[in-house]
Design an enzyme around this catalytic site. Structure first.
Site, short mmCIF file in Angstrom:
data_model
loop_
_atom_site.label_atom_id
_atom_site.label_comp_id
_atom_site.label_asym_id
_atom_site.label_seq_id
_atom_site.Cartn_x
_atom_site.Cartn_y
_atom_site.Cartn_z
N GLU A 152 -9.22 50.08 -42.25
CA GLU A 152 -8.50 49.32 -41.24
C GLU A 152 -7.02 49.39 -41.59
OE1 GLU A 152 -9.85 45.33 -40.48
OE2 GLU A 152 -11.94 45.95 -40.62
N CYS A 257 -16.33 45.35 -45.21
CA CYS A 257 -17.04 46.52 -45.77
C CYS A 257 -17.49 46.37 -47.22
CB CYS A 257 -16.15 47.76 -45.66
SG CYS A 257 -15.69 48.09 -43.97
C1 UGA Z 1 -12.80 50.33 -46.98
C2 UGA Z 1 -12.67 51.72 -47.61
O1 UGA Z 1 -11.40 51.84 -48.25
C3 UGA Z 1 -12.82 52.82 -46.55
O2 UGA Z 1 -12.81 54.09 -47.18
C4 UGA Z 1 -14.15 52.63 -45.81
O3 UGA Z 1 -14.31 53.60 -44.80
C5 UGA Z 1 -14.18 51.24 -45.19
O4 UGA Z 1 -14.04 50.26 -46.25
C6 UGA Z 1 -15.50 51.07 -44.49
O5 UGA Z 1 -16.55 51.21 -45.12
O6 UGA Z 1 -15.51 50.89 -43.26
P1 UGA Z 1 -11.15 48.67 -45.67
O7 UGA Z 1 -12.20 47.63 -45.96
O8 UGA Z 1 -10.62 48.81 -44.30
O9 UGA Z 1 -11.71 50.14 -46.09
O10 UGA Z 1 -9.89 48.33 -46.57
P2 UGA Z 1 -9.37 48.71 -48.04
O11 UGA Z 1 -7.99 49.22 -47.89
O12 UGA Z 1 -10.32 49.56 -48.75
O13 UGA Z 1 -9.29 47.26 -48.73
C7 UGA Z 1 -10.44 46.46 -48.96
C8 UGA Z 1 -10.07 45.21 -49.74
O14 UGA Z 1 -9.73 45.56 -51.08
C9 UGA Z 1 -8.86 44.44 -49.20
O15 UGA Z 1 -9.10 43.07 -49.32
C10 UGA Z 1 -7.72 44.87 -50.12
O16 UGA Z 1 -6.69 43.91 -50.18
C11 UGA Z 1 -8.47 44.99 -51.44
N1 UGA Z 1 -7.81 45.89 -52.41
C12 UGA Z 1 -7.66 47.22 -52.13
C13 UGA Z 1 -7.40 45.38 -53.63
O17 UGA Z 1 -7.56 44.17 -53.92
N2 UGA Z 1 -6.83 46.22 -54.55
C14 UGA Z 1 -6.67 47.55 -54.29
O18 UGA Z 1 -6.15 48.27 -55.20
C15 UGA Z 1 -7.08 48.07 -53.06
#
Ligand code: UGA
Length: 441
Positions: A152, A257
């Site tokens: 997202e 997710c």
């Molecule tokens: C995630 C995956 O990154 C995608 O590859 C996948 O396609 C998607 O799920 C899915 O299965 O539909 P998304 O949930 O949109 O994507 O967002 P992310 O950017 O992955 O972040 C997820 C959570 O982890 C957020 O709360 C973000 O703030 C947190 N996060 C991310 C951290 O706390 N630290 C990080 O280093 C990265």
């Protein structure tokens, strides 16, 4: 003229796939079960906030590349490829609720297709799902599994720039109609079985979630030890075998997710007698992280009863208005239970279920007129606000940065107490000063 591609479901995955495929030159039909949503989409109104979505939607509607339908017969009957992108939420026991996927397949079974269709399941599902649904499709089409890896906030960009294309099918030939659609991307294609493809998707998410939990564990250790997680994780991430991505510590991962998918993999592992391993540990660390942030705030201001806490950020991550499974919301709820009132600002979230007495405000500075300030989403614009603009409004002088997005030195220079996640070591200025004096010795 080639046949239109039909997409069932206009959520994040469906919309990004639709606009991405339209960008690649295909005609796309979008179907949704909710007629009002279809009606808004026909008028170019996106169902949610996503960068670039409104412009792209408008562009492809004007060029007649995308059409929206609330009749599956009209949407799908002329298509050779139908992509299913509907939700698979968690049930209470952690297993995935596949009722929407099953309903989509059953609905397609009644469509009078003009050709033998390829049905592409793109929703995240536990291993074995596509094989078990294939009997329903076999009399009238082929069923394959092709996961997506988009995020997202950058969904269409991710669709058009994947690291790899994964496709699971009973035979390689069955994957061809789908892979042909993405040929122009020139990306490596992993042809495999349907359950292998399902495992690639859910275990990729589990690994990314594991990396975040690892970063949080390291940051918690840094906090306890008096070290600086920024330097430690940067130093770790430089190792190319590890890589710098998904090592940002914070309040934990949220959103629709990661938690759902790790729970689903954990559930399936348990069914195979694989006990509590890394999947469970990943979730355990994540569940503990909001409590750690609350404890840091408590260390600084004591009891929450009667306090007003300014909160920056409610979305589960930056660049979205999505608050599904947002840990920010869980923290706000817990603070409310413990007697605090919150003034909450998020650049994208304008409606949210908040504890009684708490409210959403329309600017970051308005939220910062409170006893303490808590940062819960990693919006980059928070870091751009000069701390002197809000320092005088924070009665107890405390800033707890649950995402390590603020410049600690500037916050401290403005006369505030700064606490981050594993940022208890010397500040950047102190490190620079001591380095400079070491070099002059
Ligand atoms: C995630 C995956 O990154 C995608 O590859 C996948 O396609 C998607 O799920 C899915 O299965 O539909 P998304 O949930 O949109 O994507 O967002 P992310 O950017 O992955 O972040 C997820 C959570 O982890 C957020 O709360 C973000 O703030 C947190 N996060 C991310 C951290 O706390 N630290 C990080 O280093 C990265």
């Amino acid at each position: 003229m080639s046949r239109p591609i039909c997409i069932v479901g206009t959520g994040y995955v469906g919309m990004a796939s639709m606009l991405g495929l339209a960008d690649l030159g295909w005609k796309v039909h979008g179907y949704d079960i909710v007629p009002e949503r279809v009606d808004r989409l026909r008028r170019g109104i996106p169902p949610y906030r996503e960068p670039k979505l409104p412009e792209l939607l408008q562009h492809h509607i004007e060029h007649r590349n995308v059409h929206f339908f609330d009749s599956i017969e009209e949407a799908a009957s002329g298509s050779q490829v139908v992509i299913i992108a509907v939700g698979t939420p968690s049930r209470d026991d952690g297993s995935a609720d596949l009722s929407a996927v099953r309903a989509a397949v059953e609905m397609l079974a009644h469509v009078q297709f003009a050709t033998w269709p390829t049905i592409v399941l793109r929703s995240t599902v536990p291993p074995g799902t596509t094989d078990s649904l294939s009997a329903l499709v076999a009399p009238w089409g082929n069923l394959i599994y092709a996961p997506e890896f988009l995020r997202e906030g950058s969904a269409v960009h991710d669709f058009l720039n994947p690291d790899r294309i994964v496709v699971g099918s009973a035979t390689p030939a069955e994957a061809v109609p789908y892979v042909t659609l993405l040929e122009r991307l020139q990306k490596p294609v992993v042809f495999t079985s349907r359950s292998n493809a399902e495992l690639i998707k859910c275990c990729s998410n589990a690994y990314l979630a594991l990396k975040i939990s690892f970063a949080n564990e390291v940051a918690n250790l840094c906090g306890a030890f008096g070290a600086t997680s920024d330097d430690v994780l940067r130093g770790i991430g430089y190792d190319q075998r590890i890589g710098p991505h998904f090592l940002r510590p914070g309040i934990g991962f949220g959103g629709p997710c990661f938690e759902k998918d790790v729970k689903s993999v954990e559930f399936v592992s348990a069914q195979y007698g694989l006990g509590e391993g890394l999947f469970s540990a990943t979730l355990r660390v994540n569940e503990g992280q909001p409590g750690r942030v609350i404890r840091i705030l408590e260390e600084e201001i004591g009891s929450f009863a009667g306090t007003t806490i300014g909160v920056w950020g409610l979305a589960f991550k930056a660049n979205t208005d999505d608050i599904r499974d947002s840990l920010a919301l869980r923290i706000v709820d817990e603070l409310g239970r413990r007697g605090a009132k919150m003034l909450v600002y998020d650049p994208a979230v304008h409606v949210a279920p908040l504890p009684v007495g708490s409210r959403l405000v329309t600017s970051a500075l308005e939220a910062a007129r409170a006893d303490a300030l808590l940062v819960l989403t990693e919006w980059p614009q928070f870091a751009r606000i000069d701390p002197t603009a809000y320092a005088s409004g924070i009665a107890r002088r405390v800033v707890v940065d649950g995402r390590n997005v603020l410049d600690a030195d500037r916050v401290v220079a403005a006369g505030l107490i700064y606490r981050g996640i594993g940022r208890s070591g010397p500040s950047a200025t102190e490190r620079r000063t001591s380095l400079a004096s070491a070099l002059t010795v």
